[in-house]
Scaffold this active site. Sequence first.
Site, PDB file in Angstrom:
ATOM      1  N   ASP A 199      18.894   6.796   0.123  1.00  0.00           N
ATOM      2  CA  ASP A 199      19.533   6.772   1.438  1.00  0.00           C
ATOM      3  C   ASP A 199      20.299   8.080   1.667  1.00  0.00           C
ATOM      4  O   ASP A 199      20.234   8.672   2.746  1.00  0.00           O
ATOM      5  CB  ASP A 199      20.501   5.571   1.486  1.00  0.00           C
ATOM      6  CG  ASP A 199      20.703   5.046   2.891  1.00  0.00           C
ATOM      7  OD1 ASP A 199      19.928   5.417   3.793  1.00  0.00           O
ATOM      8  OD2 ASP A 199      21.638   4.244   3.079  1.00  0.00           O
ATOM      9  N   HIS A 221      14.974   7.294   8.883  1.00  0.00           N
ATOM     10  CA  HIS A 221      15.457   5.923   9.069  1.00  0.00           C
ATOM     11  C   HIS A 221      14.565   5.122  10.025  1.00  0.00           C
ATOM     12  O   HIS A 221      14.456   3.899   9.884  1.00  0.00           O
ATOM     13  CB  HIS A 221      16.924   5.905   9.519  1.00  0.00           C
ATOM     14  CG  HIS A 221      17.880   5.870   8.368  1.00  0.00           C
ATOM     15  ND1 HIS A 221      18.203   7.009   7.652  1.00  0.00           N
ATOM     16  CD2 HIS A 221      18.548   4.840   7.775  1.00  0.00           C
ATOM     17  CE1 HIS A 221      19.042   6.673   6.674  1.00  0.00           C
ATOM     18  NE2 HIS A 221      19.259   5.366   6.723  1.00  0.00           N
ATOM     19  N   HIS A 236      11.906   3.805   7.871  1.00  0.00           N
ATOM     20  CA  HIS A 236      12.423   2.616   7.179  1.00  0.00           C
ATOM     21  C   HIS A 236      12.274   1.388   8.064  1.00  0.00           C
ATOM     22  O   HIS A 236      11.771   0.343   7.633  1.00  0.00           O
ATOM     23  CB  HIS A 236      13.895   2.796   6.797  1.00  0.00           C
ATOM     24  CG  HIS A 236      14.581   1.490   6.500  1.00  0.00           C
ATOM     25  ND1 HIS A 236      15.114   0.688   7.494  1.00  0.00           N
ATOM     26  CD2 HIS A 236      14.774   0.820   5.339  1.00  0.00           C
ATOM     27  CE1 HIS A 236      15.606  -0.413   6.945  1.00  0.00           C
ATOM     28  NE2 HIS A 236      15.419  -0.347   5.644  1.00  0.00           N
ATOM     29  N   HIS A 262      16.678  -0.865   1.001  1.00  0.00           N
ATOM     30  CA  HIS A 262      16.820   0.054   2.134  1.00  0.00           C
ATOM     31  C   HIS A 262      16.583   1.509   1.706  1.00  0.00           C
ATOM     32  O   HIS A 262      15.755   2.210   2.286  1.00  0.00           O
ATOM     33  CB  HIS A 262      18.232  -0.130   2.728  1.00  0.00           C
ATOM     34  CG  HIS A 262      18.599   0.861   3.777  1.00  0.00           C
ATOM     35  ND1 HIS A 262      18.267   0.701   5.108  1.00  0.00           N
ATOM     36  CD2 HIS A 262      19.274   2.052   3.702  1.00  0.00           C
ATOM     37  CE1 HIS A 262      18.717   1.738   5.802  1.00  0.00           C
ATOM     38  NE2 HIS A 262      19.340   2.568   4.977  1.00  0.00           N
TER      39      HIS A 262
HETATM   40 ZN   LIG Z   1      20.570   4.248   5.530  1.00  0.00          ZN
END
Ligand SMILES: [Zn+2]
Length: 372
Positions: free
Chosen positions: A176, A259, A262, A276
């Site tokens: 992340d 993101h 994701h 995540h």
């Molecule tokens: Zn994140």
Amino acid sequence: MLSVFSSPGHYVQGRDATAALGPEMGRLGLTGPVLIVAAPSAERLLADAWRVTFEEGVTKPVDYTVHGFGGECSRAEIARITAAARAAAAAVIVGAGGGKALDAARAAADDLGVPFVSCPTAASNDAPCSALSVIYTEDGEFEAYQLVARNPALVLVDSSAVVRAPARLFSAGMGDALATWYEARTCVAGRVKNMRGGASTQSAAALAELCHRTLLADGPAALSAVRQGLITPAVERLIEANTLLSGLGFESSGLAAAHAVHNGLTAAPQTHEFLHGEKVAFGVLTQLVLEGAPSEEIALVLQFCLDVGLPVTLGGLGLAGADRSVVRTIAERTVAPGETIHNEPFAVDATMVADALLAADGLGREYVPTAG
Ligand SMILES: [Zn+2]
């Protein structure tokens, strides 16, 4: 466009930091009845420390109630927390656990207009410092970002809890945090809005860059220590990178393709058991391919991901042999209206994303680190 920088009121980190939770909250005037929203693992780990810090740590004991987090940051779970907080007449909500427990507690605190205290028990994502909750359906599919009015009044990270969590969570936090600088530089260059609706600042960009440098310098050594449950200066620097630098960097500089990829990946149920940060790491690779980044830069990211156990292929996210229709579904979700991939400095469509996903997967499968 105005520049906006957003951050939590206070940040506290270190070994056995939970012992300081009561005094820190007392100093900030957060002394009313407290509802602690706790993931089961957080409650097992911290229940004794809470008893001590809330009964002995401030001038007078603080009433607190623990609500066991249900496991998904869904609208239904947020409503359950809100009801528990009302029943306890809570003046403060404390979230303790991983990203989803914190996000659900934060959203409930915002609904009730009470201060939120964020106590991550893993350095697994960039959520703890932010004023943003990610809402999922009960089945774990990304639903929406919920922007809340205020950042946490206090973020307290107990490094002792972080190194007792599975090392995979620590790796995911690096995935992340890896995205922070790549997404920030895209947003800064394009002068697009950050997560708080303003332009980035030099401060936010510098924090994102420091985040990246810290990961590359200390990531593998920190992971090695965490695998043994040890706290070293490298571990403390990485906890700060994954939590504070990544959090401030993404919120005040902005998100881009990584993101959004994701979020797209969550449309495939095969990816739901992956974290995540694991999906974001593959999102970074996809973003770099989409942006036409130099191959040395892509190799740097591939090598880092391999060094710290992050997936570099679709197969690493449960999508081995996925057919084109699955990739197409992911790509379409990635470019949904309002997605942060539209912060890229060129028009992006699902066909481009599908090709970038498959090309990134190919690079990951073919990557052979050069010796030395
Ligand atoms: Zn994140």
